[in-house]
Design an enzyme around this catalytic site. Structure first.
Site, PDB file in Angstrom:
ATOM      1  N   ALA A  99       0.803  -1.226   0.000  1.00  0.00           N
ATOM      2  CA  ALA A  99       0.000   0.000   0.000  1.00  0.00           C
ATOM      3  C   ALA A  99       0.835   1.274   0.000  1.00  0.00           C
ATOM      4  CB  ALA A  99      -0.934   0.009   1.212  1.00  0.00           C
ATOM      5  N   GLY A 100       2.148   1.138   0.168  1.00  0.00           N
ATOM      6  CA  GLY A 100       2.992   2.330   0.256  1.00  0.00           C
ATOM      7  C   GLY A 100       3.013   3.131  -1.033  1.00  0.00           C
TER       8      GLY A 100
ATOM      9  N   ARG B 262       9.940   7.746  -3.183  1.00  0.00           N
ATOM     10  CA  ARG B 262      11.378   7.849  -3.463  1.00  0.00           C
ATOM     11  C   ARG B 262      11.748   7.227  -4.811  1.00  0.00           C
ATOM     12  NH1 ARG B 262      14.096   5.244   1.583  1.00  0.00           N
ATOM     13  NH2 ARG B 262      15.955   5.440   0.247  1.00  0.00           N
TER      14      ARG B 262
ATOM     15  N   LYS C 256       5.656   1.118  -7.038  1.00  0.00           N
ATOM     16  CA  LYS C 256       6.949   0.608  -6.577  1.00  0.00           C
ATOM     17  C   LYS C 256       7.056  -0.901  -6.685  1.00  0.00           C
ATOM     18  CE  LYS C 256       7.873   0.583  -2.109  1.00  0.00           C
ATOM     19  NZ  LYS C 256       8.327   0.964  -0.759  1.00  0.00           N
TER      20      LYS C 256
ATOM     21  N   GLY D 260      14.250  -1.461  12.916  1.00  0.00           N
ATOM     22  CA  GLY D 260      13.738  -1.850  14.216  1.00  0.00           C
ATOM     23  C   GLY D 260      14.566  -2.982  14.785  1.00  0.00           C
TER      24      GLY D 260
ATOM     25  N   LYS E 280      13.707 -13.463 -35.704  1.00  0.00           N
ATOM     26  CA  LYS E 280      12.418 -13.197 -35.044  1.00  0.00           C
ATOM     27  C   LYS E 280      11.360 -14.138 -35.607  1.00  0.00           C
ATOM     28  CE  LYS E 280       9.323 -10.693 -36.445  1.00  0.00           C
ATOM     29  NZ  LYS E 280       7.925 -10.859 -37.012  1.00  0.00           N
TER      30      LYS E 280
ATOM     31  N   ASN F 273      22.078 -22.661 -45.966  1.00  0.00           N
ATOM     32  CA  ASN F 273      23.077 -21.628 -45.708  1.00  0.00           C
ATOM     33  C   ASN F 273      22.524 -20.286 -46.162  1.00  0.00           C
ATOM     34  OD1 ASN F 273      26.268 -21.228 -45.145  1.00  0.00           O
ATOM     35  ND2 ASN F 273      25.568 -19.850 -46.765  1.00  0.00           N
TER      36      ASN F 273
ATOM     37  N   SER G  43      24.825 -14.033 -50.786  1.00  0.00           N
ATOM     38  CA  SER G  43      24.913 -12.798 -50.005  1.00  0.00           C
ATOM     39  C   SER G  43      24.083 -11.669 -50.614  1.00  0.00           C
ATOM     40  CB  SER G  43      26.375 -12.353 -49.908  1.00  0.00           C
ATOM     41  OG  SER G  43      27.138 -13.314 -49.216  1.00  0.00           O
TER      42      SER G  43
ATOM     43  N   ALA H 251      23.812 -14.416 -55.386  1.00  0.00           N
ATOM     44  CA  ALA H 251      24.048 -13.218 -54.579  1.00  0.00           C
ATOM     45  C   ALA H 251      23.423 -11.995 -55.244  1.00  0.00           C
ATOM     46  CB  ALA H 251      25.545 -13.005 -54.394  1.00  0.00           C
TER      47      ALA H 251
END
Length: 464
Positions: free
Chosen positions: A26-27, A31, A38, A157, A351, A377, A405, A423
């Site tokens: 709950a804080g 900071r 947080k 504490g 990807k 390749n 390539s 290529a």
């Protein structure tokens, strides 16, 4: 493959001793100076709060309640998919008041309650279990507190206890005497209490202290006044490190990473320069994996036995097969799948693509939304043109095909098994198996043209 985690499974608790978990979140976290709550700042790619939830889940809790306050919407959204209850602390009146807000969520629950803190994310399931076990020790303590001994006790504490761990009280630093401040055993804030004791003790809390707050720690003294003893068990300071600032967040991240690196090497991986390797919370490594310096694993990386991840590579949401080689300077994005002995070399990005067994994508290449057959390749500078601004399309390269390539494969397109793409080609149509695709204009050579051009330019420049 194997994985390492702090949240190892434990046997389900006895029906006579079910467990509930209350996590205080709950804080305001001012900071942190952040729009993100947080407890949702990540450690190893996972929000702090969810680290704690995962560790606690290993104890099979009957109920988990997160106490929210400022920024409650963010926290509620984070835990809702997990089916976790929340309770609102509308006013910040202290930790005792915060725990009391879980009363309705725990209505009818009869068992042990673990009280945790959302910004103390590294507490392990094993330590939580030790707290529960101590609660059911022969002396049947009313409260079990988790203590630690930091290098600098500072404003923590203090736990006032005898050598056997029987507690007298916990005193907040601002309320402590000089003698009490000299005590090195500190309070982490984490507790285990029976539900039948917890709310009865909370009902008796007062706020006659320097902060005017209802301290959860005062239930130890209240139990003592009623003739009930409490106990403390200890753990290392790193495990109960809290996060209240960006600097502390970095410190806890460093601690988690150091532990994970050490475990990776114990489990059979070679880290050439351990301090430069960064793991995600769910990174899976096989045996005899070699990880060179400056490698970063994002969430969802799985590395099989004998694979090598060369320096300066980034692997996220990707599977690397047995004996495969990645990098240096490679990026595997989500959906990348390298089969056994495949090679992805320097300055290559993959990807949502399958790289078949023994296939090579050695350098300066982008392969997205593709299936690359075994033994194929892919030459330097090749790209799959997979996106038209609206939709993604797939490229298929057959087994043993050779892509020269600086070729562009414009999806959707299929290159047959054993085919050769010359290529510099821009391939827009399917290529049959074992065919040669030569897609480039004929070369034209004009004799003496370069010399005449130079003479003309030199004369023009001289005339200026």
């Amino acid at each position: 493959m194997m994985t390492h985690s702090n949240d190892q499974p434990f046997p389900a608790p006895s029906p006579a001793h079910p467990i509930a978990v209350v996590i205080l979140a709950a804080g305001k976290g001012t900071r942190m100076k952040s729009d993100l709550h947080k407890v949702l700042h990540p450690i190893a790619g996972r929000p702090m709060l969810l680290h704690l939830v995962a560790s606690a889940a290993a104890l099979h809790p009957a109920k988990t309640v997160v106490v929210t306050g400022a920024g409650r919407e963010q926290v509620e959204a984070a835990v809702a998919p997990l089916g976790i209850s929340t309770a609102l602390q509308a006013e910040q009146l202290g930790t005792g008041h915060a725990v009391a807000q879980a009363r309705d969520a725990l209505a009818g629950f009869d068992g042990d309650v673990l009280i945790l803190y959302g910004d103390v994310p590294l507490v392990t399931a094993a330590t939580m279990q030790r707290m529960i076990d101590r609660l059911h020790g022969d002396d049947s303590p009313a409260v079990v507190v988790l203590g630690f001994r930091p290098a600098n006790p500072g404003a923590y504490g203090r736990v006032i206890a005898d050598a056997a761990g029987r507690m007298d009280r916990i005193v907040e630093y601002k309320d402590a005497s000089e003698a009490e401040r000299a005590v090195t055993l500190c309070n982490s804030g984490l507790m285990a209490v029976r539900s039948t004791d917890l709310f009865a003790l909370l009902d008796r809390l007062g706020n006659d202290n320097a902060a005017g707050e209802y301290y959860l720690t005062d239930i130890v003294e209240l139990a003592a006044a009623a003739g009930r003893s409490s106990a403390v068990i200890e753990t290392g300071a790193d495990e109960v490190a809290g996060v209240n600032s960006r600097g502390e967040l970095a410190g806890v991240e460093a601690s988690w990473q150091a532990t994970r690196r050490a475990q990776a090497m114990v489990d059979g991986a070679t880290l050439i320069a351990p301090d430069t390797v960064w793991f995600s919370h769910d990174t899976q490594l096989g045996r005899d994996v070699v990880i060179e310096p400056n490698v970063v694993f994002g969430p969802g990386a799985r590395i099989a036995d004998g694979a090598t991840i060369h320096a300066f590579s980034h692997v996220e949401g990707a599977t690397v097969g047995k004996g495969a080689n990645v990098g240096p300077f490679a990026r595997l994005r989500p959906g990348a799948e390298l089969h056994a002995d495949a090679k992805v070399g320097n300055f290559v990005e993959i990807k949502k693509a399958i790289i078949g067994e023994g296939a090579k994508v050695s350098h300066l290449t982008y392969i997205g939304d593709a299936d690359i057959g075994a033994g194929a390749n892919i030459g330097a500078g090749t790209i799959t043109c997979n996106y038209d601004g609206y939709f993604k399309y797939r490229t298929v390269v057959g087994e043993g095909a050779f892509i020269g390539s600086n070729s562009a494969l414009v999806a959707p397109v299929t290159i047959g098994a054993g085919a050769i793409v010359a290529a510099g080609s821009v391939v827009t149509q399917d290529v049959e198996a074992d065919a040669l695709a030569l897609v480039r204009p004929p070369q034209i050579s004009k004799q003496g043209w370069a010399a005449r051009f130079r003479e003309k330019m030199i004369a023009r420049k001289a005339a200026r």
